[in-house]
Write a protein that holds these residues in place. Structure first.
Motif, PDB file in Angstrom:
ATOM      1  N   PHE A  14      17.849  27.860  90.729  1.00  0.00           N
ATOM      2  CA  PHE A  14      18.243  27.610  89.252  1.00  0.00           C
ATOM      3  C   PHE A  14      17.843  28.969  88.372  1.00  0.00           C
ATOM      4  N   VAL A  15      17.295  30.375  88.919  1.00  0.00           N
ATOM      5  CA  VAL A  15      17.801  31.503  88.949  1.00  0.00           C
ATOM      6  C   VAL A  15      19.352  31.934  88.686  1.00  0.00           C
ATOM      7  N   LEU A  16      19.627  31.500  90.140  1.00  0.00           N
ATOM      8  CA  LEU A  16      21.569  31.762  89.916  1.00  0.00           C
ATOM      9  C   LEU A  16      22.159  31.200  89.759  1.00  0.00           C
ATOM     10  N   ILE A  17      21.851  30.091  89.539  1.00  0.00           N
ATOM     11  CA  ILE A  17      23.021  29.193  88.199  1.00  0.00           C
ATOM     12  C   ILE A  17      23.031  29.629  87.277  1.00  0.00           C
ATOM     13  N   SER A  18      21.386  30.029  86.265  1.00  0.00           N
ATOM     14  CA  SER A  18      21.294  30.588  84.426  1.00  0.00           C
ATOM     15  C   SER A  18      22.252  31.367  84.518  1.00  0.00           C
ATOM     16  N   LEU A  19      22.219  32.684  86.025  1.00  0.00           N
ATOM     17  CA  LEU A  19      22.653  33.265  86.044  1.00  0.00           C
ATOM     18  C   LEU A  19      24.230  33.291  85.322  1.00  0.00           C
ATOM     19  N   LYS A  20      24.992  32.182  86.294  1.00  0.00           N
ATOM     20  CA  LYS A  20      26.461  31.859  86.491  1.00  0.00           C
ATOM     21  C   LYS A  20      26.924  31.399  84.863  1.00  0.00           C
ATOM     22  N   GLN A  21      25.870  30.930  84.694  1.00  0.00           N
ATOM     23  CA  GLN A  21      26.343  29.578  82.954  1.00  0.00           C
ATOM     24  C   GLN A  21      26.178  30.953  82.478  1.00  0.00           C
ATOM     25  N   LYS A  22      25.718  31.802  81.850  1.00  0.00           N
ATOM     26  CA  LYS A  22      25.838  33.000  80.765  1.00  0.00           C
ATOM     27  C   LYS A  22      26.640  34.090  81.070  1.00  0.00           C
ATOM     28  N   GLY A  23      27.711  33.785  82.122  1.00  0.00           N
ATOM     29  CA  GLY A  23      28.727  34.742  82.660  1.00  0.00           C
ATOM     30  C   GLY A  23      28.124  36.229  83.181  1.00  0.00           C
ATOM     31  N   LEU A  24      27.167  36.209  84.014  1.00  0.00           N
ATOM     32  CA  LEU A  24      26.531  37.142  84.697  1.00  0.00           C
ATOM     33  C   LEU A  24      27.092  38.007  85.494  1.00  0.00           C
ATOM     34  N   ILE A  25      26.987  36.610  86.506  1.00  0.00           N
ATOM     35  CA  ILE A  25      27.961  36.611  87.896  1.00  0.00           C
ATOM     36  C   ILE A  25      28.839  35.259  88.178  1.00  0.00           C
ATOM     37  N   THR A  26      29.626  35.351  88.608  1.00  0.00           N
ATOM     38  CA  THR A  26      31.371  34.459  88.598  1.00  0.00           C
ATOM     39  C   THR A  26      30.329  32.912  89.804  1.00  0.00           C
TER      40      THR A  26
END
Length: 107
Positions: A14-26
């Motif tokens: 969930f943390v990785l999905i959230s960071l992706k949704q925020k555009g912090l990781i591709t």
């Protein structure tokens, strides 16, 4: 056969999905095979940044991570990853909540 996914592993996802949704990781992948010779895999990988995330299931009595051979193989894996330019973040059931903070420091 049903595989039980731990709350900790779900939370990491969930943390990785959230960071992706925020555009912090591709993007990120699970079970990324980073070495063809030894067939080592990372639990999660942010490939473009060469960041690996490992969940160490050391709580289970069946955990291979707690045997001498298992622990030694993990050392070989992590050393190979680092020698190949990967940053490896390791978590357990106790410290997995630190993932987002740790990733934000790197990003």
């Amino acid at each position: 056969k049903m595989t039980k996914i731990s709350v900790e592993k779900n939370t990491i996802g969930f943390v990785l999905i959230s960071l992706k949704q925020k555009g912090l990781i591709t993007d990120f992948v699970t079970e990324h095979k980073f070495d063809n010779v030894r067939r080592f895999r990372f639990d999660w990988a942010i490939i473009d940044l060469k960041i690996a995330i490992e969940y160490e299931g050391i709580i289970s009595e069946k955990s291979r991570h707690t045997s001498m051979d298992g622990f030694s193989n993990d050392c070989v894996k992590y050393n190979l990853a680092i020698a190949n330019g990967w940053r490896v973040l390791r978590y357990t059931a106790i410290n997995y909540q630190n993932l987002e903070t740790d990733l934000l420091k790197i990003l």
